[in-house]
Design an enzyme around this catalytic site. Sequence first.
Site, PDB file in Angstrom:
ATOM      1  N   ASP A 157       0.816  -1.221   0.000  1.00  0.00           N
ATOM      2  CA  ASP A 157       0.000   0.000   0.000  1.00  0.00           C
ATOM      3  C   ASP A 157       0.848   1.268   0.000  1.00  0.00           C
ATOM      4  O   ASP A 157       0.462   2.292   0.562  1.00  0.00           O
ATOM      5  CB  ASP A 157      -0.964   0.020   1.209  1.00  0.00           C
ATOM      6  CG  ASP A 157      -1.772  -1.255   1.307  1.00  0.00           C
ATOM      7  OD1 ASP A 157      -2.304  -1.684   0.272  1.00  0.00           O
ATOM      8  OD2 ASP A 157      -1.853  -1.831   2.406  1.00  0.00           O
ATOM      9  N   LYS A 200       2.136   2.105  -5.129  1.00  0.00           N
ATOM     10  CA  LYS A 200       2.779   1.561  -6.349  1.00  0.00           C
ATOM     11  C   LYS A 200       1.919   1.831  -7.574  1.00  0.00           C
ATOM     12  O   LYS A 200       2.430   2.131  -8.648  1.00  0.00           O
ATOM     13  CB  LYS A 200       2.993   0.046  -6.207  1.00  0.00           C
ATOM     14  CG  LYS A 200       3.965  -0.328  -5.109  1.00  0.00           C
ATOM     15  CD  LYS A 200       4.086  -1.821  -4.961  1.00  0.00           C
ATOM     16  CE  LYS A 200       2.852  -2.472  -4.383  1.00  0.00           C
ATOM     17  NZ  LYS A 200       2.502  -2.105  -3.009  1.00  0.00           N
ATOM     18  N   GLY A 239      -4.258  -4.463  -4.164  1.00  0.00           N
ATOM     19  CA  GLY A 239      -5.224  -3.441  -4.561  1.00  0.00           C
ATOM     20  C   GLY A 239      -4.488  -2.174  -4.902  1.00  0.00           C
ATOM     21  O   GLY A 239      -3.889  -1.545  -4.042  1.00  0.00           O
ATOM     22  N   HIS A 240      -4.459  -1.833  -6.175  1.00  0.00           N
ATOM     23  CA  HIS A 240      -3.757  -0.617  -6.585  1.00  0.00           C
ATOM     24  C   HIS A 240      -4.798   0.424  -6.976  1.00  0.00           C
ATOM     25  O   HIS A 240      -5.613   0.177  -7.870  1.00  0.00           O
ATOM     26  CB  HIS A 240      -2.849  -0.893  -7.780  1.00  0.00           C
ATOM     27  CG  HIS A 240      -1.819  -1.947  -7.496  1.00  0.00           C
ATOM     28  ND1 HIS A 240      -0.938  -1.852  -6.460  1.00  0.00           N
ATOM     29  CD2 HIS A 240      -1.546  -3.103  -8.109  1.00  0.00           C
ATOM     30  CE1 HIS A 240      -0.159  -2.916  -6.448  1.00  0.00           C
ATOM     31  NE2 HIS A 240      -0.513  -3.701  -7.430  1.00  0.00           N
ATOM     32  N   THR A 241      -4.756   1.548  -6.304  1.00  0.00           N
ATOM     33  CA  THR A 241      -5.735   2.603  -6.584  1.00  0.00           C
ATOM     34  C   THR A 241      -5.090   3.676  -7.433  1.00  0.00           C
ATOM     35  O   THR A 241      -4.019   4.176  -7.093  1.00  0.00           O
ATOM     36  CB  THR A 241      -6.223   3.225  -5.261  1.00  0.00           C
ATOM     37  OG1 THR A 241      -6.593   2.174  -4.392  1.00  0.00           O
ATOM     38  CG2 THR A 241      -7.399   4.148  -5.500  1.00  0.00           C
ATOM     39  N   THR A 252      -6.639 -11.932   3.376  1.00  0.00           N
ATOM     40  CA  THR A 252      -7.890 -11.455   2.789  1.00  0.00           C
ATOM     41  C   THR A 252      -8.907 -12.588   2.611  1.00  0.00           C
ATOM     42  O   THR A 252     -10.036 -12.347   2.216  1.00  0.00           O
ATOM     43  CB  THR A 252      -7.638 -10.827   1.403  1.00  0.00           C
ATOM     44  OG1 THR A 252      -6.932 -11.771   0.599  1.00  0.00           O
ATOM     45  CG2 THR A 252      -6.822  -9.551   1.502  1.00  0.00           C
ATOM     46  N   GLN A 261       2.025  -6.098  -3.106  1.00  0.00           N
ATOM     47  CA  GLN A 261       2.389  -6.160  -1.679  1.00  0.00           C
ATOM     48  C   GLN A 261       3.716  -5.409  -1.450  1.00  0.00           C
ATOM     49  O   GLN A 261       3.984  -4.448  -2.167  1.00  0.00           O
ATOM     50  CB  GLN A 261       2.453  -7.601  -1.168  1.00  0.00           C
ATOM     51  CG  GLN A 261       1.083  -8.247  -0.992  1.00  0.00           C
ATOM     52  CD  GLN A 261       0.598  -9.002  -2.211  1.00  0.00           C
ATOM     53  OE1 GLN A 261       1.369  -9.585  -2.965  1.00  0.00           O
ATOM     54  NE2 GLN A 261      -0.690  -9.006  -2.437  1.00  0.00           N
ATOM     55  N   THR A 264       2.924 -12.582   2.964  1.00  0.00           N
ATOM     56  CA  THR A 264       2.084 -13.085   1.896  1.00  0.00           C
ATOM     57  C   THR A 264       2.704 -14.398   1.389  1.00  0.00           C
ATOM     58  O   THR A 264       3.761 -14.809   1.866  1.00  0.00           O
ATOM     59  CB  THR A 264       1.926 -12.002   0.809  1.00  0.00           C
ATOM     60  OG1 THR A 264       0.835 -12.326  -0.020  1.00  0.00           O
ATOM     61  CG2 THR A 264       3.190 -11.834  -0.022  1.00  0.00           C
ATOM     62  N   GLY A 279     -11.238  -2.955   2.281  1.00  0.00           N
ATOM     63  CA  GLY A 279     -11.827  -1.866   3.071  1.00  0.00           C
ATOM     64  C   GLY A 279     -11.357  -1.871   4.517  1.00  0.00           C
ATOM     65  O   GLY A 279     -11.778  -1.062   5.331  1.00  0.00           O
ATOM     66  N   ASP A 289       2.456  14.479   1.806  1.00  0.00           N
ATOM     67  CA  ASP A 289       1.388  15.473   2.022  1.00  0.00           C
ATOM     68  C   ASP A 289       0.480  15.084   3.184  1.00  0.00           C
ATOM     69  O   ASP A 289      -0.080  15.944   3.861  1.00  0.00           O
ATOM     70  CB  ASP A 289       0.545  15.623   0.734  1.00  0.00           C
ATOM     71  CG  ASP A 289       0.024  14.283   0.236  1.00  0.00           C
ATOM     72  OD1 ASP A 289       0.850  13.418  -0.097  1.00  0.00           O
ATOM     73  OD2 ASP A 289      -1.213  14.092   0.199  1.00  0.00           O
ATOM     74  N   GLY A 314       0.315  13.752  -3.918  1.00  0.00           N
ATOM     75  CA  GLY A 314      -1.151  13.679  -3.956  1.00  0.00           C
ATOM     76  C   GLY A 314      -1.560  12.543  -4.866  1.00  0.00           C
ATOM     77  O   GLY A 314      -0.715  11.891  -5.486  1.00  0.00           O
TER      78      GLY A 314
HETATM   79  P1  GDP Z   1      -0.480   0.231  -3.808  1.00  0.00           P
HETATM   80  O1  GDP Z   1      -1.095  -1.093  -3.534  1.00  0.00           O
HETATM   81  O2  GDP Z   1       0.943   0.298  -3.393  1.00  0.00           O
HETATM   82  O3  GDP Z   1      -0.724   0.702  -5.194  1.00  0.00           O
HETATM   83  O4  GDP Z   1      -1.200   1.267  -2.860  1.00  0.00           O
HETATM   84  P2  GDP Z   1      -2.764   1.516  -2.657  1.00  0.00           P
HETATM   85  O5  GDP Z   1      -3.401   1.824  -3.920  1.00  0.00           O
HETATM   86  O6  GDP Z   1      -3.345   0.440  -1.826  1.00  0.00           O
HETATM   87  O7  GDP Z   1      -2.724   2.776  -1.684  1.00  0.00           O
HETATM   88  C1  GDP Z   1      -2.173   3.936  -2.031  1.00  0.00           C
HETATM   89  C2  GDP Z   1      -3.257   5.007  -1.909  1.00  0.00           C
HETATM   90  O8  GDP Z   1      -2.619   6.234  -1.771  1.00  0.00           O
HETATM   91  C3  GDP Z   1      -4.107   5.117  -3.150  1.00  0.00           C
HETATM   92  O9  GDP Z   1      -5.409   5.490  -2.776  1.00  0.00           O
HETATM   93  C4  GDP Z   1      -3.435   6.226  -3.941  1.00  0.00           C
HETATM   94  O10 GDP Z   1      -4.334   6.933  -4.764  1.00  0.00           O
HETATM   95  C5  GDP Z   1      -2.955   7.107  -2.835  1.00  0.00           C
HETATM   96  N1  GDP Z   1      -1.740   7.859  -3.129  1.00  0.00           N
HETATM   97  C6  GDP Z   1      -0.671   7.497  -3.894  1.00  0.00           C
HETATM   98  N2  GDP Z   1       0.270   8.446  -3.849  1.00  0.00           N
HETATM   99  C7  GDP Z   1      -0.202   9.418  -3.032  1.00  0.00           C
HETATM  100  C8  GDP Z   1       0.332  10.652  -2.549  1.00  0.00           C
HETATM  101  O11 GDP Z   1       1.437  11.019  -2.858  1.00  0.00           O
HETATM  102  N3  GDP Z   1      -0.447  11.364  -1.683  1.00  0.00           N
HETATM  103  C9  GDP Z   1      -1.678  10.965  -1.295  1.00  0.00           C
HETATM  104  N4  GDP Z   1      -2.349  11.732  -0.449  1.00  0.00           N
HETATM  105  N5  GDP Z   1      -2.213   9.806  -1.717  1.00  0.00           N
HETATM  106  C10 GDP Z   1      -1.478   9.053  -2.570  1.00  0.00           C
END
Ligand code: GDP
Length: 443
Positions: free
Chosen positions: A13, A16, A40-42, A130, A224, A239, A302, A333, A415
């Site tokens: 998280d 990435k 889960g990549h957001t 999970t 992960q 994992t 969640g 930030d 951000g």
């Molecule tokens: P991943 O599994 O490593 O891709 O990470 P996740 O997606 O689970 O969690 C990262 C969360 O942080 C996501 O909701 C991203 O949109 C958000 N995010 C990524 N970079 C930044 C950042 O620089 N600042 C903020 N505030 N949110 C970020």
Amino acid sequence: MANLLVLGTQWGDEGKGKVVDLLTPAFPVVARYQGGHNAGHTVYVQGRKIVLHLIPSGILHAETMCIIGNGVVVSPEAFFRELADLRALGVAVGPARLAVSKNAHLIMPYHPLVEKISEEGRGERKIGTTCRGIGPAYEDKAARTGLRVGDLLEPSVRQDKIEANVAAKNRLFAAYGVPGLEARPILDEYARYAEMIAPFVRDVALLLDERMRRGQNILFEGAQGVLLDLDHGTFPYVTSSSATAGGVCTGLGLGPRHVNAILGITKAYTTRVGGGPFPTELGDEVGRALAKRGDEFGATTGRPRRCGWFDAVAVRYACLINGIDRLALTKPDVLGDQAEVKLCTAYRLGSETLKSFPNEPWILEKVSPVYRTFRGWGNSLPAARTPDDLPAAFKDYLRAVEDLVETRVAIVSTGVARRETVLLETELAGLVDVAKVRSGLAP
Ligand code: GDP
């Protein structure tokens, strides 16, 4: 030619998904090598939130070929659900730009049930998985009983293996007083999946070789994080796959010489989901404030994530065992409201000071972090576009992170949006085509 590996340096998280998405314009091919739909990549594109679990984050770029390697475990149900979700968002995705390894193992309907029994059996020592069947699918791979994607395409192999596996799992379920499963509906369901998945199935090792011979650069996308790696993480709170650099070669079928550079993604603080030791965890108001502002709730489940200060001991270990060339520092930030920011420089264990990371949980549970305190940097980071825009207090923190983990930072993410990114171009230049990455920062 430079292929780049992007992996998480903490407990996952780290952001990435955002970094892979913004680097993708420089890579015609993005390949995942481990994990399953527990990742889960957001990614936010033009204000839209897109959550990817199984399909590489590169899929959001229309020109990019995305690959799911043999080291990934594939739930056909999750795969087709994600395809449908992407198509509903207007992302064109089909076999021309998405391939699944014929050697990837399948998640079957009995795997989540096996996982539930195993987690419940651990009582207080739950791993906090999970329960999507990822671990048991890897167990069946190691036990040499699992089904691979390629097996689906051979009706007699598919039938024999499903019947044998269902019979074996039913013996286990009977021992736990859990109702058994019928083979017939599973045979029918997976016969349908066989037809649907066939156009996507490829020999991924050959496909990657062919792309590299054409001079195309590959971005390897980790899921992960290093501290969750099966071998090098905080076992057993890990994992079931190799999240470290070594996983790329076995998880895709290529030699180590093809992993030309490694970018570690590191969050400016630390989070952890599920059980296991976490030396810098904050059980107080600050921890809760970071979780809230950082939106630290699992993209897949969640579940709230545990939050704490940045742990340089852990990230130095991640850099060391992977040979990380540069870091991308994400989410500083989120610390913007803090008058003071702390950074863990070492651990104290009784009268000893530890500078290297002990991955044994029973040691990590006993250490106390040694902190250095920094001035807060306020809330101007998301507006920064160049290194000169970064506030002095943040630069002090950044330098301390770099010195402690002995690795330079090449990207600062400030951000969720692509444009909320500062590229430290001299550091990034050796890894990627910076002009191409810059061109993608606009939306
Ligand atoms: P991943 O599994 O490593 O891709 O990470 P996740 O997606 O689970 O969690 C990262 C969360 O942080 C996501 O909701 C991203 O949109 C958000 N995010 C990524 N970079 C930044 C950042 O620089 N600042 C903020 N505030 N949110 C970020």
